[in-house]
Scaffold this active site. Structure first.
Site, PDB file in Angstrom:
ATOM      1  N   ALA A 174      -1.947   6.264   1.539  1.00 36.40           N
ATOM      2  CA  ALA A 174      -2.625   5.627   2.673  1.00 36.40           C
ATOM      3  C   ALA A 174      -2.825   6.613   3.821  1.00 36.40           C
ATOM      4  O   ALA A 174      -3.927   6.731   4.370  1.00 36.40           O
ATOM      5  CB  ALA A 174      -1.825   4.417   3.143  1.00 36.40           C
ATOM      6  N   VAL A 232       0.853  -1.180   0.000  1.00 34.51           N
ATOM      7  CA  VAL A 232       0.000   0.000   0.000  1.00 34.51           C
ATOM      8  C   VAL A 232       0.895   1.239   0.000  1.00 34.51           C
ATOM      9  O   VAL A 232       1.800   1.348   0.827  1.00 34.51           O
ATOM     10  CB  VAL A 232      -0.886  -0.016   1.267  1.00 34.51           C
ATOM     11  CG1 VAL A 232      -1.757   1.222   1.329  1.00 34.51           C
ATOM     12  CG2 VAL A 232      -1.738  -1.282   1.307  1.00 34.51           C
ATOM     13  N   CYS A 233       0.649   2.169  -0.907  1.00 32.61           N
ATOM     14  CA  CYS A 233       1.451   3.397  -0.986  1.00 32.61           C
ATOM     15  C   CYS A 233       1.287   4.206   0.293  1.00 32.61           C
ATOM     16  O   CYS A 233       0.169   4.570   0.675  1.00 32.61           O
ATOM     17  CB  CYS A 233       1.014   4.232  -2.182  1.00 32.61           C
ATOM     18  SG  CYS A 233       1.763   5.878  -2.201  1.00 32.61           S
ATOM     19  N   VAL A 234       2.399   4.507   0.956  1.00 36.25           N
ATOM     20  CA  VAL A 234       2.338   5.147   2.271  1.00 36.25           C
ATOM     21  C   VAL A 234       1.711   6.542   2.222  1.00 36.25           C
ATOM     22  O   VAL A 234       0.849   6.866   3.051  1.00 36.25           O
ATOM     23  CB  VAL A 234       3.724   5.174   2.959  1.00 36.25           C
ATOM     24  CG1 VAL A 234       4.761   5.955   2.159  1.00 36.25           C
ATOM     25  CG2 VAL A 234       3.626   5.745   4.361  1.00 36.25           C
TER      26      VAL A 234
END
Lengths: 100, 123, 119
Positions: C82, C77-79
Site C-alpha cells: 500500500a 490491505v498489505c502495508v
C-alpha cells in the site's frame, strides 16, 4: 482428498493451463476468466482438455463463458457451474491452487 | 491466535525476477510464514526457475538484487526448495546454474507434493 | 467453513477483483464465513476511496466497502504494498484496514481454505 486447480488464462496466450495439466496430480480443474476459452470446442488446444478429462474432473465458470459468448460450445465432459458451484468445489477439495 | 497450528504452506513461483514484483514478494511471504513456524516448501516452475540463476547484476536497472536471499533461507529453517526438471531443461539450465542447493523433481513428484499441502500461494 | 481470499490485482484493469467479489458473495450466500480478504500487490488499489468510475460502471471499491458494512468482512490491505502505491489511512475507503503480511499468513492458518485471485 485431491486439490482444486484453478486456471484463469487463455491457453492460447499463456502456459498456465499447460503447466497445470503437466504437473498437477489427478483431481479437479476449474477454468475461470479467460481460461474458459480452453473449455470450448474447435480451438487448437481442445485436445489438451479432452485428454485431460481422463485425469481431472473439469469445470468451467458459466458466467465467464456467457460473457464471452462461448457457453454454447463447451466440450463434452466439461461441466459448467455458477459461483455457488465454485464455492462448493473449493469446500469439497482439501486445498486450491491458482495457476496464475 | 495461531499458536500451536502448523500447516503445510507451499509457495509456487512461476514468474521470472525483475520483470514483475512477484518473485520479491514471494520471498517476503516465505520468510514471514517461516517466522510463524509453519511447514514451508518453495517450488520453482516455468520462468520461476530464472529466480535462482547465478550471477544476477541489477545495478543497471536500479533495482535491488534480492537473489542472495535464496541462500539465506536456510537460516530461517526454509530448506525445502524444489525445482521442476522440465522447466530447467526448457530454459537451457542445469543445477550448476543455480545459486542455491535445490531438489530437482519430475512433474508427477511435484504434483504429489502439491496435493499434500494445506495452503498453496502462487506468485 | 471459513474462507480466506487473497486478491493480487487492482480494480478495472483485470477481472480478478470482480471474480473475487462474486466468489465472496457466493460464499456468504451458501452460509459460509469469510475470515478475511487480503489485498496484495496491485490489489491494494481496491482500497482507494478516491476511485471514481463512470456512472454506468460498477463501483468496485464501494462494493467491497458494502460487503464489509453488511457482513463484517475483514478487508486487509498489505502495508508495504500500500505505501509503495500511495494507499494510506487518509485515502482508505470505509471497511478497509492496513496491516502486515502476517495477516495473510494468519489467514492461511486460520481459514479452512485460501483462494487466490490474481493475474
Amino acid at each position: 482428498m485431491p486439490i482444486l486447480n484453478i486456471v484463469n488464462k487463455s491457453p492460447l496466450e499463456r502456459n498456465a493451463l499447460a503447466s497445470c495439466l503437466r504437473i498437477a496430480a489427478p483431481g479437479a480443474l476449474l477454468l475461470i476468466e479467460d481460461a474458459v476459452y480452453a473449455a470450448t470446442r474447435g480451438t487448437s488446444t481442445e485436445a489438451e482438455i479432452t485428454t485431460a478429462l481422463s485425469k481431472f474432473r473439469i469445470y468451467a465458470l458459466l458466467p465467464d463463458l456467457q460473457a464471452r459468448a462461448v457457453a454454447d460450445r463447451v466440450i463434452d465432459g466439461v461441466a459448467t457451474i455458477d459461483y455457488e458451484g465454485f464455492v462448493d468445489l473449493v469446500a469439497e477439495h482439501s486445498a486450491c491452487q491458482s495457476w496464475l | 491466535m495461531s499458536e500451536g497450528i502448523t500447516k503445510k504452506f507451499m509457495f509456487v513461483n512461476r514468474t521470472a525476477p525483475y520483470g514483475s514484483i512477484y518473485a520479491l514478494e514471494s520471498l517476503e511471504v516465505v520468510l514471514i510464514t517461516a517466522a510463524f513456524d509453519q511447514d514451508v516448501s518453495v517450488v520453482f516452475i516455468d520462468d520461476g526457475v530464472w529466480q535462482l540463476k547465478k550471477g544476477q547484476q541489477t545495478k543497471g536497472i536500479e533495482t535491488k538484487n534480492f537473489s542472495p536471499t535464496y541462500r539465506a533461507l536456510e537460516g530461517y529453517d526454509v530448506e525445502k526448495l524444489y525445482v521442476d526438471r522440465e522447466s530447467l531443461a526448457a530454459r537451457g539450465l542445469t543445477e550448476e546454474d543455480l545459486l542455491v542447493d535445490v531438489v530437482v523433481m519430475d512433474a508427477d513428484e511435484l504434483g504429489k507434493l502439491m496435493a499434500e499441502q494445506d495452503v498453496i500461494l502462487s506468485f | 467453513m471459513k474462507f480466506g481470499i487473497q486478491i493480487n490485482e487492482g480494480p478495472y484493469q483485470r477481472q480478478a477483483s470482480d471474480s473475487a467479489y462474486l466468489f465472496c458473495k457466493a460464499v456468504l450466500a451458501k452460509g459460509h464465513e469469510i475470515h478475511r480478504v487480503f489485498f496484495y500487490h496491485d490489489g491494494v488499489n481496491n482500497a482507494s476511496r478516491l476511485t471514481e468510475p463512470p456512472q454506468d460502471d460498477r463501483n468496485i471499491v464501494a462494493r467491497w466497502s458494502k460487503l464489509a458494512a453488511d457482513h463484517g468482512v475483514d478487508l486487509v490491505v498489505c502495508v508495504a504494498a500500500a505505501l509503495r502505491r500511495g494507499i494510506k489511512d487518509e485515502n482508505l475507503a470505509p471497511g478497509f484496514r492496513i496491516s502486515g503480511l502476517g495477516q495473510l499468513v494468519e489467514c492461511g492458518i486460520q481459514a479452512d481454505r485460501l483462494v487466490v485471485f490474481g493475474d
